[in-house]
Scaffold this active site. Structure first.
Site, PDB file in Angstrom:
ATOM      1  N   PHE A 112      10.158  -0.819   3.695  1.00  0.00           N
ATOM      2  CA  PHE A 112       9.434  -1.516   4.780  1.00  0.00           C
ATOM      3  C   PHE A 112       7.934  -1.367   4.652  1.00  0.00           C
ATOM      4  O   PHE A 112       7.185  -2.151   5.218  1.00  0.00           O
ATOM      5  CB  PHE A 112       9.921  -1.008   6.146  1.00  0.00           C
ATOM      6  CG  PHE A 112       9.199   0.210   6.648  1.00  0.00           C
ATOM      7  CD1 PHE A 112       9.559   1.476   6.231  1.00  0.00           C
ATOM      8  CD2 PHE A 112       8.128   0.094   7.531  1.00  0.00           C
ATOM      9  CE1 PHE A 112       8.886   2.604   6.681  1.00  0.00           C
ATOM     10  CE2 PHE A 112       7.447   1.214   7.994  1.00  0.00           C
ATOM     11  CZ  PHE A 112       7.826   2.468   7.561  1.00  0.00           C
ATOM     12  N   LYS A 113       7.475  -0.354   3.921  1.00  0.00           N
ATOM     13  CA  LYS A 113       6.025  -0.151   3.815  1.00  0.00           C
ATOM     14  C   LYS A 113       5.324  -1.347   3.182  1.00  0.00           C
ATOM     15  O   LYS A 113       4.147  -1.579   3.426  1.00  0.00           O
ATOM     16  CB  LYS A 113       5.734   1.124   3.049  1.00  0.00           C
ATOM     17  CG  LYS A 113       6.153   2.360   3.828  1.00  0.00           C
ATOM     18  CD  LYS A 113       5.718   3.646   3.168  1.00  0.00           C
ATOM     19  CE  LYS A 113       6.075   4.834   4.044  1.00  0.00           C
ATOM     20  NZ  LYS A 113       7.524   5.088   4.104  1.00  0.00           N
ATOM     21  N   ASP A 114       6.062  -2.134   2.387  1.00  0.00           N
ATOM     22  CA  ASP A 114       5.466  -3.336   1.788  1.00  0.00           C
ATOM     23  C   ASP A 114       4.926  -4.296   2.842  1.00  0.00           C
ATOM     24  O   ASP A 114       3.948  -4.999   2.600  1.00  0.00           O
ATOM     25  CB  ASP A 114       6.515  -4.093   0.965  1.00  0.00           C
ATOM     26  CG  ASP A 114       6.840  -3.383  -0.344  1.00  0.00           C
ATOM     27  OD1 ASP A 114       5.936  -2.743  -0.921  1.00  0.00           O
ATOM     28  OD2 ASP A 114       8.000  -3.478  -0.785  1.00  0.00           O
ATOM     29  N   MET A 117       1.588  -3.007   3.836  1.00  0.00           N
ATOM     30  CA  MET A 117       0.685  -2.867   2.691  1.00  0.00           C
ATOM     31  C   MET A 117       0.257  -4.214   2.119  1.00  0.00           C
ATOM     32  O   MET A 117      -0.878  -4.377   1.686  1.00  0.00           O
ATOM     33  CB  MET A 117       1.361  -2.055   1.583  1.00  0.00           C
ATOM     34  CG  MET A 117       1.476  -0.597   1.893  1.00  0.00           C
ATOM     35  SD  MET A 117      -0.109   0.249   1.770  1.00  0.00           S
ATOM     36  CE  MET A 117       0.493   1.947   1.786  1.00  0.00           C
TER      37      MET A 117
END
Ligand SMILES: *Cc1c(COP(=O)(O)O)cnc(C)c1O
Length: 470
Positions: A112-114, A117
């Protein structure tokens, strides 16, 4: 909109000013002076928006010092079918009646960090170009954060990334994901040491004020405000898809570590989104479960931080919790600063005997649950048997807690935080089969790799940075 510090010691600044920074100068976290309010009619009108249209509506309310047409261009560049493999960006599926999974892991690094980011990469490049500046992001990673940052910043003008990772300690998949990037502005440094050694080197570099200033050292860690704002979007999106009528409650369960993801849920709720409960799911590292059950926040020592099979939630302290506590104690920055002085001197604080404890659950809707390795494995097995779905270990922690916390008649959304392909060993243990992998990554491990192995030594890393920039 202006930004202030939770600890009260920062003059108000704009979004572009705080975007590139980390902690506020007084050691606090930056927060908006007021949350934009979204009424029901506006929410209703957002039901038909695409992901990037919705992202524009939300991000532009926080980034008020960037012209609206530029925000629109940046969100459209960030949220593409090409980057996320689906025009939905964050598709939603129903496991069984009333139990939903919000898929946040279709970005380039399968976590999920994408989502945050990818937008941060666009915002950084834009703000740096506006100011004629450049930054060098120096970070440490045990796998997930570093690769999301590298994929977001690759080939961005004005940005170099130096990512330290523990030599020989990442999974072959994680290593290949990072080291196969061939962009000239991405530098992978494999340090002969542990993840903690990598973090210590980054800390030492940041403590060298002269070096930090001369080489414009920056970070994109989990306290970055731009990341939090980007995450607010998918709570709105999921709500608009799941709610029968605007105004109905929807509950969310979030596999949590640094409290970044669920902090965005708290902000969505403060903006007027009719979220019912926000349920924090932890693994064996249960700092947050303890806090929401008892009001006691006790930071763990690194020797008491367990290495678990949901490793991205292995934290000893929850760096974004300060943003929530600030709102909980009615934005009293002097009291907030006092609580975090207690964290530094005694390792924690206790709100259990204050009126604020009841308000966490009542007014703010928080609750929590915990999952262990045995729970994780059992949940991955049950999900496969019952719904024919393979859950990643972190999402399994969420689903375990969701099944305990769901309320009759209220839709429950669990946030999927990674794809199982990233965690083969645990899936193999649970299901006796390797997890499916997106076709584009089938040959990832056989791609050519680039990295530099360096000794566990601050000076060696500094020399490498200086050489790379000259
Ligand atoms: C980072 C991460 C988490 C924890 O998110 P926080 O924002 O730190 O609470 C959970 N699961 C996965 C897969 C992650 O990468």
């Amino acid at each position: 909109m202006n930004y202030i510090s939770t600890r009260g010691g920062m003059a108000a600044q704009g979004f572009s000013d705080i975007l590139l920074g980390g902690l506020a100068p007084d050691g606090g976290l930056v927060v908006p002076d007021v949350y934009p309010q979204i009424d029901k009619a506006t929410l209703q009108s957002w039901r038909t928006l695409s992901y990037s249209q919705l992202a524009f509506e939300i991000v532009s309310r926080f980034a008020t010092d960037i012209p609206a047409e530029d925000v629109r261009r940046l969100v459209e560049a960030a949220y593409t079918e090409q980057a996320f493999g689906t025009p939905d960006i964050t598709p939603l599926t129903e496991l069984e009646s009333g139990l939903h999974l919000l898929h946040l892991s279709n970005g380039p690094t399968l976590a999920f960090k994408d989502i945050a980011m990818q937008l941060l990469g666009q915002l950084f490049e834009y703000v740096l170009a506006q100011r004629g500046e450049a930054v060098n992001i120096i970070g440490a990673t045990s796998g997930d954060t570093g690769s999301a940052a590298e994929y977001a910043m690759r080939s961005k003008k004005g940005v170099n990334v130096f990512m330290l990772s523990p030599h020989g300690r990442m999974s072959p998949f994680q290593r290949a994901q990072m080291f196969s990037l061939q962009d000239a502005n991405i530098h992978n440094i494999a340090v002969e040491g542990t993840f903690d050694d990598c973090q210590d080197i980054v800390k030492a570099i940041n403590n060298d004020a002269a070096f930090k200033q001369k080489y414009k050292v920056s970070a994109v860690n989990s306290i970055n405000w731009g990341r939090i704002v980007a995450q607010v979007v998918y709570y709105f999106r999921a709500y608009l898809q799941v709610a029968g009528q605007i105004g109905d409650e929807v509950d969310f369960v979030v596999p949590s570590g640094n409290f970044g993801n669920i902090c965005a849920g708290h902000i969505a709720r403060q903006m007027g989104l009719p979220v019912g409960k926000l349920v924090v799911a932890t693994n064996e590292n249960d700092v947050l479960d303890e806090f929401f059950r008892t009001g006691r926040y006790t930071v763990r020592a690194s020797k008491d931080t367990h290495a678990t099979s949901s490793p991205s939630m292995d934290i000893s302290k929850a760096s974004n919790l300060e943003r929530f506590v600030f709102d909980l104690i009615e934005r009293d920055s002097a009291a907030l600063a006092g609580l975090w002085r207690d964290v530094d001197s005694t390792g924690g604080f206790d709100l259990g005997k204050t009126p604020f404890f009841a308000r966490m659950v009542g007014e703010f809707g928080f609750s929590s649950g915990k999952s262990t390795h045995a729970d994780r494995i059992a949940t991955i097995r049950a999900a496969k048997a019952k719904w024919n779905v393979v859950l990643d270990p972190h999402t399994a922690d969420g689903v375990k807690v969701a099944l305990e916390a769901r309320r009759p008649g209220v839709p429950m959304v669990t946030l999927e935080t990674a794809l199982p392909a990233k965690f083969e060993a645990t899936i193999l243990e649970a299901l006796n089969e390797t997890p499916p992998r997106p076709a584009a990554l089938a040959n990832l491990e056989s791609l050519p790799q680039r990295s530099e192995v360096l000794p566990n030594d601050v000076e060696a890393v500094k020399r490498y940075v200086v050489d790379a920039l000259n």
